[in-house]
Design a protein around this motif. Structure first.
Motif, PDB file in Angstrom:
ATOM      1  N   LEU A 142       0.803  -1.232   0.000  1.00 45.38           N
ATOM      2  CA  LEU A 142       0.000   0.000   0.000  1.00 45.38           C
ATOM      3  C   LEU A 142       0.831   1.276   0.000  1.00 45.38           C
ATOM      4  O   LEU A 142       0.284   2.364  -0.056  1.00 45.38           O
ATOM      5  CB  LEU A 142      -0.955  -0.004   1.207  1.00 45.38           C
ATOM      6  N   ARG A 143       2.144   1.137   0.107  1.00 45.09           N
ATOM      7  CA  ARG A 143       3.054   2.293   0.051  1.00 45.09           C
ATOM      8  C   ARG A 143       2.859   3.298   1.187  1.00 45.09           C
ATOM      9  O   ARG A 143       3.027   4.504   0.985  1.00 45.09           O
ATOM     10  CB  ARG A 143       2.953   3.018  -1.299  1.00 45.09           C
ATOM     11  N   TYR A 144       2.499   2.808   2.368  1.00 42.82           N
ATOM     12  CA  TYR A 144       2.472   3.681   3.542  1.00 42.82           C
ATOM     13  C   TYR A 144       3.913   3.892   3.971  1.00 42.82           C
ATOM     14  O   TYR A 144       4.781   3.067   3.683  1.00 42.82           O
ATOM     15  CB  TYR A 144       1.658   3.047   4.678  1.00 42.82           C
ATOM     16  N   ILE A 145       4.171   5.004   4.645  1.00 39.29           N
ATOM     17  CA  ILE A 145       5.532   5.283   5.100  1.00 39.29           C
ATOM     18  C   ILE A 145       5.538   5.413   6.620  1.00 39.29           C
ATOM     19  O   ILE A 145       4.497   5.654   7.233  1.00 39.29           O
ATOM     20  CB  ILE A 145       6.108   6.558   4.455  1.00 39.29           C
ATOM     21  N   ILE A 146       6.728   5.247   7.195  1.00 35.51           N
ATOM     22  CA  ILE A 146       6.856   5.436   8.640  1.00 35.51           C
ATOM     23  C   ILE A 146       6.748   6.930   8.906  1.00 35.51           C
ATOM     24  O   ILE A 146       7.467   7.741   8.325  1.00 35.51           O
ATOM     25  CB  ILE A 146       8.190   4.867   9.166  1.00 35.51           C
TER      26      ILE A 146
ATOM     27  N   ARG B 245      -0.303   7.774   5.433  1.00 30.68           N
ATOM     28  CA  ARG B 245      -0.444   8.220   4.054  1.00 30.68           C
ATOM     29  C   ARG B 245      -1.100   9.592   4.166  1.00 30.68           C
ATOM     30  O   ARG B 245      -2.167   9.729   4.756  1.00 30.68           O
ATOM     31  CB  ARG B 245      -1.311   7.287   3.224  1.00 30.68           C
ATOM     32  N   THR B 246      -0.427  10.606   3.613  1.00 32.58           N
ATOM     33  CA  THR B 246      -0.929  11.977   3.745  1.00 32.58           C
ATOM     34  C   THR B 246      -1.660  12.428   2.487  1.00 32.58           C
ATOM     35  O   THR B 246      -1.411  11.926   1.389  1.00 32.58           O
ATOM     36  CB  THR B 246       0.231  12.957   4.034  1.00 32.58           C
ATOM     37  N   PHE B 247      -2.571  13.390   2.679  1.00 31.81           N
ATOM     38  CA  PHE B 247      -3.386  13.901   1.575  1.00 31.81           C
ATOM     39  C   PHE B 247      -3.217  15.393   1.330  1.00 31.81           C
ATOM     40  O   PHE B 247      -3.719  15.909   0.350  1.00 31.81           O
ATOM     41  CB  PHE B 247      -4.868  13.623   1.833  1.00 31.81           C
ATOM     42  N   ASP B 248      -2.571  16.113   2.251  1.00 33.64           N
ATOM     43  CA  ASP B 248      -2.393  17.551   2.008  1.00 33.64           C
ATOM     44  C   ASP B 248      -1.028  18.013   2.514  1.00 33.64           C
ATOM     45  O   ASP B 248      -0.309  17.272   3.184  1.00 33.64           O
ATOM     46  CB  ASP B 248      -3.542  18.380   2.610  1.00 33.64           C
ATOM     47  N   ASP B 249      -0.676  19.242   2.167  1.00 35.26           N
ATOM     48  CA  ASP B 249       0.657  19.762   2.477  1.00 35.26           C
ATOM     49  C   ASP B 249       0.922  19.878   3.973  1.00 35.26           C
ATOM     50  O   ASP B 249       2.029  19.607   4.428  1.00 35.26           O
ATOM     51  CB  ASP B 249       0.884  21.125   1.800  1.00 35.26           C
ATOM     52  N   ASP B 250      -0.106  20.286   4.752  1.00 32.29           N
ATOM     53  CA  ASP B 250       0.077  20.400   6.206  1.00 32.29           C
ATOM     54  C   ASP B 250       0.454  19.040   6.790  1.00 32.29           C
ATOM     55  O   ASP B 250       1.412  18.917   7.554  1.00 32.29           O
ATOM     56  CB  ASP B 250      -1.205  20.891   6.885  1.00 32.29           C
TER      57      ASP B 250
ATOM     58  N   PHE C   2       3.977  14.909   9.074  1.00 36.70           N
ATOM     59  CA  PHE C   2       4.127  13.455   9.183  1.00 36.70           C
ATOM     60  C   PHE C   2       5.189  12.840   8.275  1.00 36.70           C
ATOM     61  O   PHE C   2       5.621  11.724   8.508  1.00 36.70           O
ATOM     62  CB  PHE C   2       2.784  12.765   8.925  1.00 36.70           C
ATOM     63  N   GLU C   3       5.601  13.559   7.226  1.00 33.18           N
ATOM     64  CA  GLU C   3       6.564  12.982   6.293  1.00 33.18           C
ATOM     65  C   GLU C   3       7.935  13.596   6.344  1.00 33.18           C
ATOM     66  O   GLU C   3       8.929  12.907   6.295  1.00 33.18           O
ATOM     67  CB  GLU C   3       6.029  13.071   4.851  1.00 33.18           C
ATOM     68  N   VAL C   4       8.013  14.905   6.404  1.00 33.80           N
ATOM     69  CA  VAL C   4       9.303  15.587   6.299  1.00 33.80           C
ATOM     70  C   VAL C   4      10.103  15.440   7.567  1.00 33.80           C
ATOM     71  O   VAL C   4       9.631  15.754   8.659  1.00 33.80           O
ATOM     72  CB  VAL C   4       9.092  17.090   5.958  1.00 33.80           C
TER      73      VAL C   4
END
Length: 176
Positions: free
Chosen positions: A133-137, A158-163, A168-170
């Protein structure tokens, strides 16, 4: 569920039981349609919240998703508490379908992300979420937020917007 938790299960079971009946809990139940072949995956999805009485359904329950709408780091997210499927229906695309449904529910409700917790020892689940599913830590997961803390789980997203992406990703690198 005891397996992946190991020695922590006795305490975790109490927490799980409380979570399941929380007023905020939402469920999608999966039933096999009577007289259908499980391999055909003719299933009925029923969505209920905990305030709905669980009437006895004639078709057997083969899986469910327990989720909630919560706030993580001030971002509205859909948090998947449990995705459980009976072994006989695993590996047929049902888990992937349910997670796609969850993502759709999250987007329709303007959530910034879908998040979930997975026990590191549950290699099948880790592989399912991360490879299939390509989820990330998440940057909020203990292994990223505080690697010195040895925790038995990861928080995936899995994120859907820039905020949500920013939080959660950067990875924020700290220079000393």
């Amino acid at each position: 569920m005891e397996g992946p938790y190991g020695s922590e299960w006795q305490e975790e079971e109490k927490v799980k039981r409380r979570e399941m009946v929380d007023p905020e809990a939402r469920y999608i139940f999966v039933h096999v349609v009577p007289n259908s072949n499980v391999d055909d995956m003719t299933t009925v999805l029923t969505e209920e919240d905990t305030s709905t009485s669980c009437q006895e359904d004639s078709s057997p329950l083969v899986g469910f998703v327990h989720y909630r709408f919560v706030s993580e780091e001030d971002v509205p997210v859909l948090y998947v508490y449990e995705l459980q499927l009976e072994p006989r229906v695993q590996g047929k695309g049902l888990g992937k379908f349910l997670m796609e449904l969850i993502e759709l529910i999250a987007q329709k409700n303007c959530m910034g992300a879908v998040m979930l917790t997975v026990q590191k020892a549950n290699l099948l689940a880790m592989n399912f979420y991360m490879s299939k599913l390509r989820y990330i830590i998440s940057a909020t997961s203990p292994s990223k937020a505080n690697p010195m803390l040895e925790k038995s789980y990861e928080i995936l997203c899995r994120t859907f917007d820039d905020d949500a992406k920013t939080i959660f990703e950067v990875q924020h690198s700290v220079h000393h």
